[in-house]
Design an enzyme around this catalytic site. Structure first.
Site, PDB file in Angstrom:
ATOM      1  N   ARG E  96      -6.586  24.056   5.376  1.00 39.28           N
ATOM      2  CA  ARG E  96      -7.620  23.090   5.759  1.00 39.28           C
ATOM      3  C   ARG E  96      -8.966  23.422   5.120  1.00 39.28           C
ATOM      4  O   ARG E  96      -9.666  22.546   4.615  1.00 39.28           O
ATOM      5  CB  ARG E  96      -7.706  23.048   7.300  1.00 39.28           C
ATOM      6  CG  ARG E  96      -8.640  22.065   7.953  1.00 39.28           C
ATOM      7  CD  ARG E  96      -8.656  20.619   7.469  1.00 39.28           C
ATOM      8  NE  ARG E  96      -7.410  20.006   7.185  1.00 39.28           N
ATOM      9  CZ  ARG E  96      -7.256  19.097   6.200  1.00 39.28           C
ATOM     10  NH1 ARG E  96      -8.265  18.729   5.436  1.00 39.28           N
ATOM     11  NH2 ARG E  96      -6.082  18.570   5.978  1.00 39.28           N
ATOM     12  N   LYS E 163     -46.464  17.974  -4.416  1.00 38.28           N
ATOM     13  CA  LYS E 163     -46.266  16.661  -3.793  1.00 38.28           C
ATOM     14  C   LYS E 163     -47.556  16.135  -3.191  1.00 38.28           C
ATOM     15  O   LYS E 163     -48.589  16.817  -3.214  1.00 38.28           O
ATOM     16  CB  LYS E 163     -45.202  16.773  -2.706  1.00 38.28           C
ATOM     17  CG  LYS E 163     -43.848  17.244  -3.222  1.00 38.28           C
ATOM     18  CD  LYS E 163     -42.769  17.028  -2.182  1.00 38.28           C
ATOM     19  CE  LYS E 163     -41.414  17.460  -2.731  1.00 38.28           C
ATOM     20  NZ  LYS E 163     -40.327  17.153  -1.806  1.00 38.28           N
ATOM     21  N   GLU E 193     -45.520  15.183  -8.444  1.00 40.66           N
ATOM     22  CA  GLU E 193     -45.069  13.873  -7.979  1.00 40.66           C
ATOM     23  C   GLU E 193     -46.216  12.871  -8.099  1.00 40.66           C
ATOM     24  O   GLU E 193     -47.315  13.155  -7.601  1.00 40.66           O
ATOM     25  CB  GLU E 193     -44.687  14.040  -6.494  1.00 40.66           C
ATOM     26  CG  GLU E 193     -43.507  13.246  -6.040  1.00 40.66           C
ATOM     27  CD  GLU E 193     -43.205  13.547  -4.571  1.00 40.66           C
ATOM     28  OE1 GLU E 193     -42.401  14.457  -4.318  1.00 40.66           O
ATOM     29  OE2 GLU E 193     -43.820  12.895  -3.696  1.00 40.66           O
TER      30      GLU E 193
END
Lengths: 279, 279, 279, 279, 279, 279
Positions: E96, E163, E193
């Site tokens: 599994r 950012k 960014e």
């Protein structure tokens, strides 16, 4: 110096020093005798790692009251750099680990600072290497920054460094750079180790970001700096010591990397004074 | 130097150096390119830790073929002290950790040996302390033995050391010794730190096993040795260096403990040569 | 009983008992139902480990309020030895681990105390061995102390014990002692296992610190004690039980070591009463 | 007895016993002296855990050659139950941990088998509880099976057990069962602890899978068995010992759970004989 | 995909799935019944992670014999992608976890490849993000590479990303870039960014290495690409899907980063066929 | 969702994302700049895992103040589902891990809820499988419950599932069931996988507790349900999706298990808004 990572290391260090228990102190002190510990400088040094010392004591004394000297400060012999309060038994069981860490970090910061002061009027950065003590890299690199230095890559994943073996395996610098560009994240600069001006030229053609001048004599470094002419960062490496650092810096390189900062800095001498307090 | 304990440390060290992977080498070497690595001495030193280097490489190369210089041997610049074979990618990923360890251990063995040679004609043992690098105590104490030194206690549990704070808390040396005798396993000797002849006398009355003379001037040590007259082991400690070791040894103490062996030994310079092989 | 070491063990034990969660209680109790738990003695015993129980509950209930009986106290059936408050769900999930530990430790303290009481008028110490339950050595040795016993060495590093195989490999007791003196820290006493008076004599010549009389009949022990005549500590070992302890003690040995203290003490019967509280 | 889980436990156990190293044996034996170890029965017992002993030695001796008695076999005093070969130094460093485990497991298997033999002609299963030694549950439950017993749930997640506190919090058995049915995986049976016939009746109405008769006198158990009439499995629990097991079994219950199997089984006496071999 | 790091994760995963043991298979299969397992494709997919599957099985079967499809290959329904031999009990206990991993990795490689194929004629790289499944980042980023994509930074340390919050805290892009240049290793590029052309201009003035166009409409991206004019790498990010990837790629950006590659790729359907073998 | 187990996983996840430190934020934010973070829904979803998010932030911010939406609530785009306060540096270093977890769990809860809503008027339970993401099983199974589903067994130990290989190895279903009954704890139900009516009949004869109908067409399922006639729980499994779930449910099965709930649920889109605060 992320506390998340730090905590499990500190517990590991404390267990190493404790073994199955502090037989001597447990026989003598009841668990609640209050005390006060002070770290006193026995030599001059640049202070580094006092918050780490605090973390060591906090591991044993949850709501630790402490005062510490600011990291980076120049400390004179006889000054207290860290004091805290807590049960004597806990203070004694944290003492050696806390001291071993701060003496080592102050030693690194102090040695780094000697290099930095030597070239402080020149536009060059002193950086460390991966030649650190296994298990202590993050702390040692922190101490280098405290001493006024900068960090080179932390590990094999956060910086690209193409060395002689990589070049030999690819046949040329340009092929090595190409393979790396295909594979590596675009967020990493590419640094190549060079031994002569011809290799430096190949690096410039391959538009690498950083050129390392490996064990070159200063006059050759100077020539390489002229050839490179700001088209890449220039890092000098190999055999740097306090005697030749200035000559190397004056070649105009941007960065000088020095393994000795972390692998050969002698420990700064600090001792712990302990006083028992009435609660 | 139990491999059981060593293995998990080595994995921890390798992960520290590897981060999320050796970006450079993975881009360049296929996983099965065979290679040969040699550790070459760049200075003279006492060889120490070569089996640890082998363990580092074995972690990555299960059935490692290697040859190594015997620990304790005096090595000259240019000699090969360790060679092994395996995939280049694995060799490169183990290189830095293996070197960082052996350079550190050879440094310790070499410094220890300098102290030992200095007093080799006298009946005195050079021993280390708990002033070791956090996480590396077992390895560093091994290097001290390789260099001809002996080990003091490994941790707070396998030796009893009654210091000034313990004595102050109990009111007297005899009371401190009594409390410890009540509490501690009978398998441990009792050592007491003393600062003057009066304390030495109290130790003798309390029949302690080891008397430490802490930071005493040599003439006072000499007097203490005479007073003790073989009724206890005598250990000198504090401020020992290569300049004063002989004078201290000549006082007649049995043991001299030196923190610098482990906290301030400069790294021995060793580099790895790598050659790519045809399989 | 250092909490540093204890905490990670307790978390391991709690996970073992919890698996992927207490399916039953989670279905029934909202997370904030307050409750009070009491540990009640179902037999008489010597109380041991109540602070460990508190640590187990604290792992689940950060600012635990609790009261506990003092370790070492003689407890009668029906007495409450530990009470604490917290969310019922947390109390139930800590219950079994806390009980399993304290029942085991009380069992050990109680058995130890039976031996100690038996010889309380004689100048002899009852000590444990390394025959402890794997993973629980520190706790079990603590329980022995609580019961009035003393601890032998905690592990292979904090005591020297030369046994028959060591002697055989060296050819003689004196050679074995010599080799150990060359290698071991000077902080450890040297103990040698002996089987007859001849070996006892050899130990005395080699000036060992502790002589163990291994499985000797009492009359032989008596003779050994006379021969040794205070020149070393004398430890009796092997096959000691509540029937023969007094006879052994009367031989004049200083120490009697008993493996059964830790490996065969039946658990003391304690149960947890839980009441749901209005907040 | 999954080796995956076992290995990390064994390493933990070995480190506990080793501390910073086997000072005695390291001083005496070179690392490659070959030897042979035998575990010899000093009493009669049911053999259990010999593969675990092998795993302990394998941790130190990678390609261990060994022979072991089959678990479940009835062993007589003087028999060898386990033999293996390897460096003497490694054999000695594994000895105590391996013995501590197998002596404990043989003790459990032997005690379990006494209970099982007592009722071997009756259709009843002897099962263990969660009253196991912290950290050793899987091993102890294995030893119970070796002794002829069966296992109750391994942890709080793989069996549902509704106790008095759960019932009280819900107001009734039926409400408690409902809540659990809403929450728990459908793969688990529901067991309810009962104290009297009225509660047994409520269980039957709630169609629970297993009814535990908690600390009921045998005559009441008998009545409960009659009332239940095969509509649920019946488990007897509480205060079971070798004196009353038969009377309890004769009430017709399907299962008898006994905490003492794991928390109060005395250790079986086994010692290790070591012989040094010519390679 | 370093096996060093992988092994401890795999053991953790296997324990999660195993709990206290595979009750069903242990009841049915003796430990040595030999078997053969095959992973069969139930849908088409790009093969990824077969060596990881092998590592899972190796954890249980030391000298595993196996064959596996090459990662990166396009697999058709019905094909076998991995086969190995070993004891049935071990195969079932690894099944599994191995399937869960490879189904997830094939899913990621397949989705990545759809994006890559869509823009294969354009000079643009498809890269992943840090939006990965906790604990699986290294594996998922490997699957992205297998699918033809590239990796963005692995963690917060091996790439600099400034950012909006960073910019706001500094007052301007140039100040943010300055602070980072002072602090960060020189081996890392600086990415910023941006939301509009004005910010793009500021980035160019600050000489940043990579400009991220965050959630810009395609026409604005196009304009930004023109403005930047090869003076920095251009990365498009935000809301990328299979419908709009081509339009975004045609704006001329160098890099498109897509979180969905790792956080929303449906699992590829693979099942394990098991056959019992005669040894 | 036991916090004990959760904490070490969260630390592992945070370290994975942090590497050797958040280079960008550390350069820009002093350690004590206060901030506020909000998680905002960018799509509609079922809220799941907000307490886990809180645990992530608590790992870095000990006395976290936070508010969170209740798990199970249907959230609309634009809503805030979690807000907390703390040092900006800590918020940024926890952001990605917290978001990665909750986006994944909300995705699972949302997909589960779609299945549940589809059959909400029928007496059938939707359950998950062991096809979970390695390392996240407990969290994913929690999200299934939040979405209105139920849990199948957590691991191989807390449910018995006899599959085709088990049956083949035993020769018959009845023999397989017998062996399991002999070995397994009596607290577990026995489930058998069947492929046709004949096997269903054999299950009924063997009195198994749960019969799984594996990949049967709906008409065959219907027939099986009739044959079984409430004598066992009936579970449908294999190839279930939102198109066929209703048809399957209408066959009268008690339980439908669906792997896709955990292995193929797309992540819910959530972003973190951060504002810097005056303290």
């Amino acid at each position: 110096m992320d506390t998340l990572t730090l905590k499990s290391s500190i517990i590991h260090f404390l267990k190493e020093d404790l073994g199955s228990g502090d037989i001597t102190s447990q026989a003598i002190f009841p668990p609640d005798t209050p005390g006060k510990a002070s770290f006193v400088a026995k030599t001059d040094f640049i202070c580094a790692g006092m918050e780490i010392a605090a973390e060591v004591f906090k591991t044993r004394i949850p709501h630790l009251q402490y005062e510490s000297s600011e990291d980076g400060r120049s400390v004179k012999v006889g000054e207290e750099v860290f004091t805290c309060k807590g049960p004597v038994l806990e203070l004694l069981q944290a003492e050696r680990v806390a001291l071993n860490i701060v003496q080592h970090l102050c030693g690194i910061a102090t040695l780094t600072n000697s290099f930095v002061q030597n070239v402080s009027d020149l536009p060059v950065k002193i950086v460390d290497t991966r030649k650190t003590t296994p298990g202590l890299r993050t702390l040692e690199k922190y101490a280098v920054r405290v001493g006024g230095g900068y960090n080179h890559r932390f590990n094999l994943a956060d910086g690209i460094m193409i060395k002689d073996n990589h070049i030999a395996a690819c046949g040329s610098i340009s092929e090595a750079v190409n393979r790396v560009r295909q594979h590596a994240p675009h967020t990493l600069k590419i640094e190549v180790e060079t031994e002569d001006i011809d290799q430096v030229q190949q690096c410039l053609e391959a538009k690498v970001d950083i050129i390392m001048l490996d064990n070159m004599p200063p006059e050759l470094m100077k020539k390489a700096v002229t050839v490179i002419n700001k088209r890449a960062l220039v890092e000098a490496s190999g055999g740097v010591n306090l005697m030749n650092i200035r000559e190397i810096a004056e070649t105009g390189v941007d960065i000088i990397s020095i393994g000795a900062l972390t692998h050969s800095a002698p420990s700064s001498d600090i001792s712990m004074k302990l006083s028992t307090q009435t609660p």
